[in-house]
Design a protein around this motif. Structure first.
Motif, mmCIF file in Angstrom:
data_model
loop_
_atom_site.group_PDB
_atom_site.id
_atom_site.type_symbol
_atom_site.label_atom_id
_atom_site.label_comp_id
_atom_site.label_asym_id
_atom_site.label_seq_id
_atom_site.Cartn_x
_atom_site.Cartn_y
_atom_site.Cartn_z
ATOM 1 N N ILE A 172 4.766 -13.173 2.729
ATOM 2 C CA ILE A 172 4.050 -14.131 1.889
ATOM 3 C C ILE A 172 3.463 -13.453 0.654
ATOM 4 N N ILE A 173 2.942 -12.263 0.830
ATOM 5 C CA ILE A 173 2.446 -11.497 -0.307
ATOM 6 C C ILE A 173 3.166 -10.156 -0.377
ATOM 7 N N ASP A 174 3.432 -9.717 -1.600
ATOM 8 C CA ASP A 174 4.130 -8.448 -1.819
ATOM 9 C C ASP A 174 3.081 -7.345 -1.919
ATOM 10 N N SER A 175 2.526 -7.006 -0.774
ATOM 11 C CA SER A 175 1.328 -6.166 -0.748
ATOM 12 C C SER A 175 1.572 -4.716 -0.371
ATOM 13 N N GLU A 176 2.796 -4.388 0.062
ATOM 14 C CA GLU A 176 3.006 -3.028 0.548
ATOM 15 C C GLU A 176 2.729 -1.991 -0.537
ATOM 16 N N GLU A 177 3.128 -2.299 -1.768
ATOM 17 C CA GLU A 177 2.852 -1.360 -2.851
ATOM 18 C C GLU A 177 1.355 -1.271 -3.138
ATOM 19 N N VAL A 178 0.651 -2.389 -2.980
ATOM 20 C CA VAL A 178 -0.800 -2.383 -3.165
ATOM 21 C C VAL A 178 -1.460 -1.534 -2.087
ATOM 22 N N TRP A 179 -1.045 -1.753 -0.830
ATOM 23 C CA TRP A 179 -1.577 -0.942 0.270
ATOM 24 C C TRP A 179 -1.318 0.544 0.019
ATOM 25 N N GLU A 180 -0.094 0.864 -0.373
ATOM 26 C CA GLU A 180 0.244 2.277 -0.586
ATOM 27 C C GLU A 180 -0.606 2.866 -1.714
ATOM 28 N N GLU A 181 -0.721 2.130 -2.818
ATOM 29 C CA GLU A 181 -1.508 2.617 -3.948
ATOM 30 C C GLU A 181 -2.962 2.848 -3.547
ATOM 31 N N VAL A 182 -3.556 1.859 -2.872
ATOM 32 C CA VAL A 182 -4.973 1.955 -2.501
ATOM 33 C C VAL A 182 -5.197 3.095 -1.521
ATOM 34 N N ARG A 183 -4.341 3.206 -0.512
ATOM 35 C CA ARG A 183 -4.558 4.242 0.496
ATOM 36 C C ARG A 183 -4.255 5.634 -0.040
ATOM 37 N N ARG A 184 -3.227 5.763 -0.865
ATOM 38 C CA ARG A 184 -2.948 7.078 -1.466
ATOM 39 C C ARG A 184 -4.101 7.517 -2.366
ATOM 40 N N ASP A 185 -4.610 6.603 -3.202
ATOM 41 C CA ASP A 185 -5.730 6.944 -4.078
ATOM 42 C C ASP A 185 -6.962 7.315 -3.267
ATOM 43 N N TYR A 186 -7.171 6.582 -2.172
ATOM 44 C CA TYR A 186 -8.326 6.859 -1.317
ATOM 45 C C TYR A 186 -8.212 8.243 -0.678
ATOM 46 N N VAL A 187 -7.045 8.533 -0.130
ATOM 47 C CA VAL A 187 -6.803 9.843 0.492
ATOM 48 C C VAL A 187 -6.953 10.955 -0.538
ATOM 49 N N ALA A 188 -6.411 10.729 -1.731
ATOM 50 C CA ALA A 188 -6.483 11.747 -2.787
ATOM 51 C C ALA A 188 -7.927 12.002 -3.227
ATOM 52 N N SER A 189 -8.775 10.990 -3.137
ATOM 53 C CA SER A 189 -10.174 11.172 -3.537
ATOM 54 C C SER A 189 -10.889 12.177 -2.639
ATOM 55 N N TYR A 190 -10.315 12.457 -1.478
ATOM 56 C CA TYR A 190 -10.858 13.465 -0.562
ATOM 57 C C TYR A 190 -10.001 14.736 -0.554
ATOM 58 N N GLY A 191 -9.117 14.861 -1.551
ATOM 59 C CA GLY A 191 -8.289 16.063 -1.658
ATOM 60 C C GLY A 191 -7.208 16.162 -0.606
ATOM 61 N N ARG A 192 -6.787 15.028 -0.065
ATOM 62 C CA ARG A 192 -5.737 15.015 0.959
ATOM 63 C C ARG A 192 -4.499 14.302 0.425
ATOM 64 N N GLU A 193 -3.374 14.426 1.154
ATOM 65 C CA GLU A 193 -2.129 13.750 0.812
ATOM 66 C C GLU A 193 -1.538 13.111 2.057
ATOM 67 N N PHE A 194 -0.774 12.031 1.848
ATOM 68 C CA PHE A 194 -0.025 11.432 2.950
ATOM 69 C C PHE A 194 0.878 12.473 3.595
ATOM 70 N N LEU A 195 1.106 12.343 4.891
ATOM 71 C CA LEU A 195 2.159 13.082 5.561
ATOM 72 C C LEU A 195 3.505 12.473 5.154
ATOM 73 N N PRO A 196 4.602 13.189 5.324
ATOM 74 C CA PRO A 196 5.901 12.656 4.886
ATOM 75 C C PRO A 196 6.238 11.275 5.458
ATOM 76 N N ASP A 197 5.769 10.991 6.683
ATOM 77 C CA ASP A 197 6.103 9.708 7.299
ATOM 78 C C ASP A 197 4.916 8.748 7.366
ATOM 79 N N SER A 198 3.830 9.056 6.684
ATOM 80 C CA SER A 198 2.627 8.218 6.781
ATOM 81 C C SER A 198 2.879 6.774 6.366
ATOM 82 N N GLN A 199 3.530 6.567 5.227
ATOM 83 C CA GLN A 199 3.736 5.205 4.736
ATOM 84 C C GLN A 199 4.562 4.388 5.713
ATOM 85 N N ASP A 200 5.669 4.932 6.194
ATOM 86 C CA ASP A 200 6.513 4.208 7.140
ATOM 87 C C ASP A 200 5.758 3.911 8.428
ATOM 88 N N ARG A 201 5.009 4.868 8.904
ATOM 89 C CA ARG A 201 4.293 4.683 10.168
ATOM 90 C C ARG A 201 3.197 3.630 10.056
#
Length: 217
Positions: free
Chosen positions: A13-42
């Motif tokens: 209904i909503i094309d939100s996956e890119e929004v989720w990815e953007e928000v969570r990546r930015d949030y993680v980066a604000s703490y000096g961290r990065e997604f794991l290679p499979d984080s988005q898929d998981r």
């Protein structure tokens, strides 16, 4: 025969996956961290407690899972207030199918986001049942949310259809015994094993007709 239809929210209904990815990546980066290679898929299809635990305990954000969830959901809610990323044709599709069948929503989003999306889209009264995976024991790919949706609608899972896009969502609906309709996302396509569970694959929601649903069983 099909007696009811259960829709996913994110990616259908909503094309939100890119929004989720953007928000969570930015949030993680604000703490000096990065997604794991499979984080988005998981995390696609995970419930709020599951993805917030992943970010806190596996990605290493120095906050508790509850704090991570509150932080990220607040950012998502703000995004949705300003710009709801509706998928073209999704509202018409929900209304079209809802004229023929009882319909439910089974989403991995938190209740606060489900309610906001439906209110903004004018769909609050369209669904007989709405469920978040927060409200069942386990999130997708486990079958819990689809089993609960079918039960609340009053039908056996085998007589219901599910409309899904993600690997975990397709697996969840398939394991619950529903007839599965896949609407693969162009940026985040489902895995081959998950797509194989679908009785029908459509390229967009314009192809999701009452006649197509009728033919599933």
């Amino acid at each position: 025969m099909i007696n009811a239809v259960v829709f996913d929210l994110d990616g259908v209904i909503i094309d939100s996956e890119e929004v989720w990815e953007e928000v969570r990546r930015d949030y993680v980066a604000s703490y000096g961290r990065e997604f794991l290679p499979d984080s988005q898929d998981r995390m696609m299809g995970m419930s709020t407690p599951e993805w917030s635990t992943h970010l806190a305990e596996e990605v290493g954000v120095p906050r508790t899972p509850t704090e991570v969830a509150d932080d990220v959901l607040s950012r998502m809610a703000e995004k949705y207030k300003n710009d709801l990323p509706l998928i073209p044709g999704s509202v018409d599709s929900v209304r079209r199918i809802g004229e023929r069948y009882p319909i439910a929503l089974a989403s991995s989003s938190a209740r606060i986001l489900i309610d906001q999306v439906l209110a903004t889209a004018g769909l609050s009264e369209a669904f007989q049942v709405t469920l978040s995976t927060e409200e069942v024991p386990r999130g997708k790919p486990h079958p819990d949310v689809y089993l609960a949706a079918a039960e609340k609608l009053g039908f056996a899972p085998e007589t219901c259809a599910a409309v899904e896009d993600s690997s975990n969502g397709l697996r969840s609906a398939g394991r619950a015994g529903l007839a599965v309709v896949a609407v693969p996302h162009g940026v985040y396509p489902p895995a081959a094993d998950a797509l194989a569970l679908a009785s029908l694959v459509v390229s967009d929601l314009g192809e999701l007709t009452v006649e197509a649903i009728d033919r599933l069983r």
